[in-house]
Scaffold this motif. Structure first.
Motif, mmCIF file in Angstrom:
data_model
loop_
_atom_site.group_PDB
_atom_site.id
_atom_site.type_symbol
_atom_site.label_atom_id
_atom_site.label_comp_id
_atom_site.label_asym_id
_atom_site.label_seq_id
_atom_site.Cartn_x
_atom_site.Cartn_y
_atom_site.Cartn_z
ATOM 1 N N TYR A 128 0.851 -1.190 0.000
ATOM 2 C CA TYR A 128 0.000 0.000 0.000
ATOM 3 C C TYR A 128 0.890 1.245 0.000
ATOM 4 C CZ TYR A 128 -3.800 -3.133 1.406
ATOM 5 O OH TYR A 128 -4.718 -4.147 1.465
ATOM 6 N N SER A 129 0.387 2.300 -0.669
ATOM 7 C CA SER A 129 1.128 3.559 -0.743
ATOM 8 C C SER A 129 0.272 4.682 -0.161
ATOM 9 C CB SER A 129 1.485 3.880 -2.194
ATOM 10 O OG SER A 129 2.375 2.924 -2.724
ATOM 11 N N TYR A 130 0.903 5.503 0.690
ATOM 12 C CA TYR A 130 0.187 6.572 1.384
ATOM 13 C C TYR A 130 0.917 7.905 1.208
ATOM 14 C CZ TYR A 130 -2.485 2.898 3.689
ATOM 15 O OH TYR A 130 -3.296 1.817 3.943
ATOM 16 N N TYR A 131 0.172 8.964 1.537
ATOM 17 C CA TYR A 131 0.728 10.319 1.472
ATOM 18 C C TYR A 131 0.239 11.095 2.684
ATOM 19 C CZ TYR A 131 1.794 15.049 -0.035
ATOM 20 O OH TYR A 131 2.296 16.330 -0.089
ATOM 21 N N THR A 132 1.107 11.944 3.243
ATOM 22 C CA THR A 132 0.692 12.876 4.288
ATOM 23 C C THR A 132 1.356 14.221 4.050
ATOM 24 O OG1 THR A 132 0.564 13.258 6.687
ATOM 25 C CG2 THR A 132 2.530 12.130 5.885
ATOM 26 N N GLY A 133 0.565 15.293 4.175
ATOM 27 C CA GLY A 133 1.104 16.632 3.986
ATOM 28 C C GLY A 133 0.078 17.676 4.384
ATOM 29 N N CYS A 134 0.554 18.818 4.853
ATOM 30 C CA CYS A 134 -0.337 19.905 5.259
ATOM 31 C C CYS A 134 0.115 21.195 4.593
ATOM 32 C CB CYS A 134 -0.346 20.068 6.783
ATOM 33 S SG CYS A 134 -1.660 21.158 7.398
ATOM 34 N N SER A 135 -0.828 22.098 4.346
ATOM 35 C CA SER A 135 -0.580 23.390 3.707
ATOM 36 C C SER A 135 -0.115 23.163 2.266
ATOM 37 C CB SER A 135 0.440 24.182 4.539
ATOM 38 O OG SER A 135 0.481 25.528 4.135
ATOM 39 N N THR A 136 1.068 23.655 1.892
ATOM 40 C CA THR A 136 1.593 23.331 0.565
ATOM 41 C C THR A 136 1.660 21.818 0.375
ATOM 42 O OG1 THR A 136 2.848 25.366 0.252
ATOM 43 C CG2 THR A 136 3.666 23.420 -0.880
ATOM 44 N N GLY A 137 2.000 21.097 1.443
ATOM 45 C CA GLY A 137 2.042 19.644 1.364
ATOM 46 C C GLY A 137 0.682 19.049 1.043
ATOM 47 N N ALA A 174 -3.203 8.966 -10.814
ATOM 48 C CA ALA A 174 -4.280 8.410 -9.994
ATOM 49 C C ALA A 174 -3.853 7.183 -9.203
ATOM 50 C CB ALA A 174 -5.486 8.066 -10.871
ATOM 51 N N ASP A 175 -2.829 6.462 -9.669
ATOM 52 C CA ASP A 175 -2.409 5.239 -8.982
ATOM 53 C C ASP A 175 -1.199 5.458 -8.074
ATOM 54 O OD1 ASP A 175 -0.575 5.709 -10.978
ATOM 55 O OD2 ASP A 175 -0.546 3.648 -11.737
ATOM 56 N N SER A 176 -0.838 6.719 -7.815
ATOM 57 C CA SER A 176 0.333 6.980 -6.976
ATOM 58 C C SER A 176 0.109 6.549 -5.533
ATOM 59 C CB SER A 176 0.703 8.465 -7.019
ATOM 60 O OG SER A 176 1.221 8.826 -8.279
#
Length: 526
Positions: free
Chosen positions: A177-186, A198-200
């Motif tokens: 599984y692949s995840y992302y976390t970021g806030c503001s610009t992130g 779409a599959d990133s």
């Protein structure tokens, strides 16, 4: 393809001096030869233009990062790390540009990938959030976006693609599984990547994504700075606080509050002239809260009720924030002396038509390809955010819902959570002290390097990343997340002070009328 050790970007990225347990090439896996072999086996244009800057083995409880942090950021040295291999790679993206990727490869890998975003103008590697992710067992990645201080963002897609391939080769098996976390610009970076690839990611934790009139201080329409966090903020609390059933200084439902600011008019009988607003200033205040239109075209939402305490710092100082005006000067007009008083609606039209704006903005609302990939989005935003307008997130959410159609309810794959009393990405104004910690991006910067999850509450009820994983991998939709505040907001050992559920939009937390208002069980989403 280029393989060599070097001082990264003129020693800007280096091991912190106290990192005595971090040293290069101590295992066959974590070695220059092995990483070079993995890059070589990828055989793509990305890997062919890659230069290995360093390969470093960091032992258990070691440290790694950038001791020379950009101005305004804490030390970007992640401490208390698990045993891992830290890899720095530079990718040449054109004759005049390149970007750096940093990857943490933990020895005890959970078969998952976590990309971390940045903030501000994004010109740094986010070692702190990488370190937090590695504590769970994620192979983590961050990129400097190809710059150190320039306002452009151009490297996420290539970084994700190359990192995934390198991780697969390093461990000899696929990423589950692949995840992302970021806030503001992130936050914007993550949404943009989901629109481009779409599959990133299978799941994304998106905070306060960065997707007004300004008057000189001597203008009669200008409001004195000191009135925002005092007189105006208190008026909002007086009229909006009790909508959730309890008076505690935390405004939970500003969308359903319509304060009467005429009570602040200097025309009111007996009003102290130093603690009131003239008719012209009241007009200015109304514009601050109103959505901004040019003709019939919606341009930008107004600021949210309850965000007033942070306005003096972020928005209404003696000079406007540099993030906005510098973008116009550097990018739109290429004139460093362009004066703000020349702003008119034609500036927006010019900005909107710039090619770079289309590359940066996460405004492709039809995210059906990401949804059909099976991706999930958990987005959150502080209701007291004075920097990135809260209503921008609800506008984005509604536009995505319209663009993706009614066949699949948006709540099946995308949920938005507002955090009452939270400032920009983390924290709460003094005197409000609302619970805000849900393990959003950057939140553990407040509680000390080496902290991860929600200290003392490392479970999916309190930790938004774990809740997202449970939704992606187990199919359990996120119906609420319990936010936490400690007596000392930066020291979890000081003991829990307040906890409260945050709810999927448009629901809000309501007090049950009988329990302890500082306990989550006394509230429900309704």
């Amino acid at each position: 393809m280029h393989f060599h050790r070097s001082q990264i970007l003129g020693s800007m990225l280096a091991l912190t001096p106290q990192a005595s347990h971090a040293y290069p090439g101590t295992s066959p896996k974590c070695s220059l030869d092995n990483i070079a072999h993995q890059l070589s086996s990828i055989g793509s244009s990305l890997s062919n233009n890659a230069t290995i800057l360093s390969v470093t083995h960091v032992q258990l409880n070691g440290s790694y990062g950038d001791p020379h942090s950009p101005q305004g950021l804490p030390s970007l040295v992640s401490t208390g790390l698990p045993d891992l291999c830290a890899v720095e790679v530079n990718v040449t993206s054109s004759e005049s540009s390149s970007y750096t990727i940093s990857i943490f490869l933990p020895s005890k890998w959970n078969s998952r990938f976590l990309a971390t975003g940045g903030g501000g103008t994004g010109g740094y590697v986010n070692y702190l959030d990488m370190g937090v992710g590695s504590q769970y067992g994620f192979a983590t990645m961050s990129t400097d976006n190809g710059h150190r201080g320039s306002p452009y963002d151009r490297a996420i897609h290539g970084s994700v693609e190359l990192s995934k391939r390198l991780i697969k080769g390093y461990y000899g098996k696929n990423i589950q599984y692949s995840y992302y976390t970021g806030c503001s610009t992130g936050g914007r970076q993550g949404l943009k990547e989901a629109q481009v690839g779409a599959d990133s990611f299978d799941g994304m934790l998106i905070g306060a994504p960065a997707c007004n009139d300004y008057y000189p201080v001597d203008d009669p329409k200008s409001i004195p700075n000191e009135l925002f966090p005092t007189l105006i903020a208190q008026t909002v609390v007086d009229q909006c606080d009790e909508i959730d059933g309890v008076r505690d200084g935390i405004v939970s439902d500003p969308e359903n509050c319509y304060p009467d600011f005429e009570v602040l008019s200097c025309d009111s009988t007996g009003t102290n002239s130093s603690a009131c607003l003239t008719s012209l200033q009241l007009e200015t205040l109304a514009k601050i809260y109103e959505d901004y239109y040019i003709g019939s075209e919606f341009v930008h939402p107004g600021l949210e009720l309850s965000s007033e305490p942070g306005w003096p710092q972020y928005l209404f100082a003696d000079t406007p924030t540099s993030w906005g005006i510098d973008y116009i000067r550097y990018v739109v007009f290429e004139d460093l002396n362009w004066p703000l008083d020349e702003y008119n609606s034609s500036v927006y039209e010019r900005l909107k038509n710039l090619e770079i704006s289309h590359e940066i903005d996460a405004d492709q609302f039809d995210m059906s390809p990401y949804r059909e990939h099976g991706g999930k989005i958990l987005m959150y935003h502080g209701l007291s955010d004075p920097l990135i307008v809260t209503r921008g997130s609800s506008h984005f959410y509604k536009q995505v819902e319209l663009a993706t159609g009614e066949t699949y309810p948006i709540t099946d794959w995308f949920r938005l959570f507002f955090v009452p009393g939270m400032l920009h990405c983390s924290g709460s104004p003094p005197g409000v002290d609302a619970p805000w910690h849900i393990n959003g991006a950057g939140q553990n910067w407040q509680t000390g390097s080496g902290a991860y999850s929600v200290p003392g509450f490392q479970d999916s009820k309190h930790d938004a990343l774990l809740a997202l994983m449970e939704w992606v991998e187990g199919g359990k939709a996120v119906d609420q997340i319990i936010a936490t505040a400690w007596h000392n907001s930066t020291d979890p050992s000081s003991g829990v002070w307040k906890q409260r559920p945050i709810c999927p939009y448009p629901k809000t937390a309501k007090y049950n009328g009988v329990g302890d208002v500082n306990e989550a069980r006394s509230w429900k989403c309704a």
